[in-house]
Write a protein that holds these residues in place. Structure first.
Motif, mmCIF file in Angstrom:
data_model
loop_
_atom_site.group_PDB
_atom_site.id
_atom_site.type_symbol
_atom_site.label_atom_id
_atom_site.label_comp_id
_atom_site.label_asym_id
_atom_site.label_seq_id
_atom_site.Cartn_x
_atom_site.Cartn_y
_atom_site.Cartn_z
ATOM 1 N N VAL A 67 6.912 0.507 15.428
ATOM 2 C CA VAL A 67 6.002 0.077 16.479
ATOM 3 C C VAL A 67 4.592 -0.090 15.918
ATOM 4 N N ARG A 68 3.808 -0.924 16.600
ATOM 5 C CA ARG A 68 2.398 -1.105 16.240
ATOM 6 C C ARG A 68 1.564 -0.613 17.410
ATOM 7 N N THR A 69 0.739 0.405 17.163
ATOM 8 C CA THR A 69 -0.164 0.953 18.169
ATOM 9 C C THR A 69 -1.577 0.525 17.834
ATOM 10 N N LYS A 70 -2.533 0.914 18.665
ATOM 11 C CA LYS A 70 -3.927 0.571 18.383
ATOM 12 C C LYS A 70 -4.427 1.285 17.127
ATOM 13 N N ASP A 71 -3.743 2.378 16.727
ATOM 14 C CA ASP A 71 -4.135 3.131 15.538
ATOM 15 C C ASP A 71 -3.408 2.678 14.275
ATOM 16 N N GLY A 72 -2.421 1.803 14.407
ATOM 17 C CA GLY A 72 -1.677 1.338 13.238
ATOM 18 C C GLY A 72 -0.177 1.356 13.483
ATOM 19 N N ASP A 73 0.578 1.175 12.410
ATOM 20 C CA ASP A 73 2.037 1.139 12.508
ATOM 21 C C ASP A 73 2.615 2.553 12.483
ATOM 22 N N GLU A 74 3.703 2.739 13.236
ATOM 23 C CA GLU A 74 4.402 4.017 13.280
ATOM 24 C C GLU A 74 5.896 3.765 13.267
ATOM 25 N N ILE A 75 6.641 4.745 12.803
ATOM 26 C CA ILE A 75 8.096 4.691 12.810
ATOM 27 C C ILE A 75 8.582 5.887 13.624
ATOM 28 N N ILE A 76 9.487 5.623 14.585
ATOM 29 C CA ILE A 76 9.957 6.652 15.510
ATOM 30 C C ILE A 76 11.470 6.753 15.407
ATOM 31 N N ASN A 77 11.980 7.981 15.361
ATOM 32 C CA ASN A 77 13.419 8.198 15.380
ATOM 33 C C ASN A 77 13.924 7.970 16.810
ATOM 34 N N ILE A 78 14.913 7.104 16.963
ATOM 35 C CA ILE A 78 15.439 6.733 18.275
ATOM 36 C C ILE A 78 16.007 7.943 19.018
ATOM 37 N N ASP A 79 16.478 8.944 18.306
ATOM 38 C CA ASP A 79 17.061 10.119 18.949
ATOM 39 C C ASP A 79 16.073 10.851 19.858
ATOM 40 N N TYR A 80 14.770 10.718 19.612
ATOM 41 C CA TYR A 80 13.761 11.420 20.395
ATOM 42 C C TYR A 80 13.237 10.604 21.564
ATOM 43 N N ILE A 81 13.644 9.344 21.694
ATOM 44 C CA ILE A 81 13.179 8.496 22.786
ATOM 45 C C ILE A 81 13.993 8.809 24.030
ATOM 46 N N THR A 82 13.288 9.168 25.118
ATOM 47 C CA THR A 82 13.971 9.458 26.377
ATOM 48 C C THR A 82 13.883 8.278 27.341
ATOM 49 N N ARG A 83 12.868 7.435 27.171
ATOM 50 C CA ARG A 83 12.692 6.298 28.074
ATOM 51 C C ARG A 83 11.842 5.253 27.377
ATOM 52 N N ILE A 84 12.159 3.984 27.605
ATOM 53 C CA ILE A 84 11.346 2.887 27.110
ATOM 54 C C ILE A 84 11.304 1.822 28.188
ATOM 55 N N LYS A 85 10.125 1.243 28.391
ATOM 56 C CA LYS A 85 10.008 0.162 29.368
ATOM 57 C C LYS A 85 8.912 -0.788 28.935
ATOM 58 N N GLU A 86 9.036 -2.035 29.393
ATOM 59 C CA GLU A 86 7.988 -3.009 29.113
ATOM 60 C C GLU A 86 6.742 -2.612 29.890
ATOM 61 N N HIS A 87 5.591 -2.872 29.280
ATOM 62 C CA HIS A 87 4.328 -2.547 29.934
ATOM 63 C C HIS A 87 4.197 -3.435 31.166
#
Length: 72
Positions: free
Chosen positions: A39-59
Motif C-alpha cells: 500500500v501507499r500511504t501519505k508517509d510512504g509505501d508499506e507492506i501488510i500481512n493479509i492475515d492481520y487485515i480484519t476489514r477493507i473497504k473503498e474510501h
C-alpha cells in the motif's frame, strides 16, 4: 485469499487491522502477492500481512467525487 484483495488494486481504501492492537490505515493499494498487500500511504509505501487485515473497504466519496471524512 489474494484474489479477494486484487479488486482493490489502484483504489483508495481504508484498511482495518488487528494484531493485538487495532489499527486503521488510509491508503492506495498498489499490489497483492504471496499473502502480502503493498500500500501507499501519505508517509510512504508499506507492506501488510493479509492475515492481520480484519476489514477493507473503498474510501467513501460524496456526490461530487471528493473523499468523505471518516471517523475511526
Amino acid at each position: 485469499m489474494n484474489e479477494i484483495f486484487n479488486r482493490y488494486i489502484n483504489k483508495d481504501c481504508i484498511i482495518y487491522m488487528s494484531n493485538g492492537v487495532s489499527n486503521v490505515i488510509e491508503c492506495n493499494v498498489t499490489g497483492v502477492s504471496d499473502n502480502w498487500i503493498t500500500v501507499r500511504t501519505k508517509d510512504g509505501d508499506e507492506i501488510i500481512n493479509i492475515d492481520y487485515i480484519t476489514r477493507i473497504k473503498e474510501h467513501p466519496v460524496n456526490k461530487n467525487g471528493k473523499k468523505k471524512s471518516v471517523i475511526f
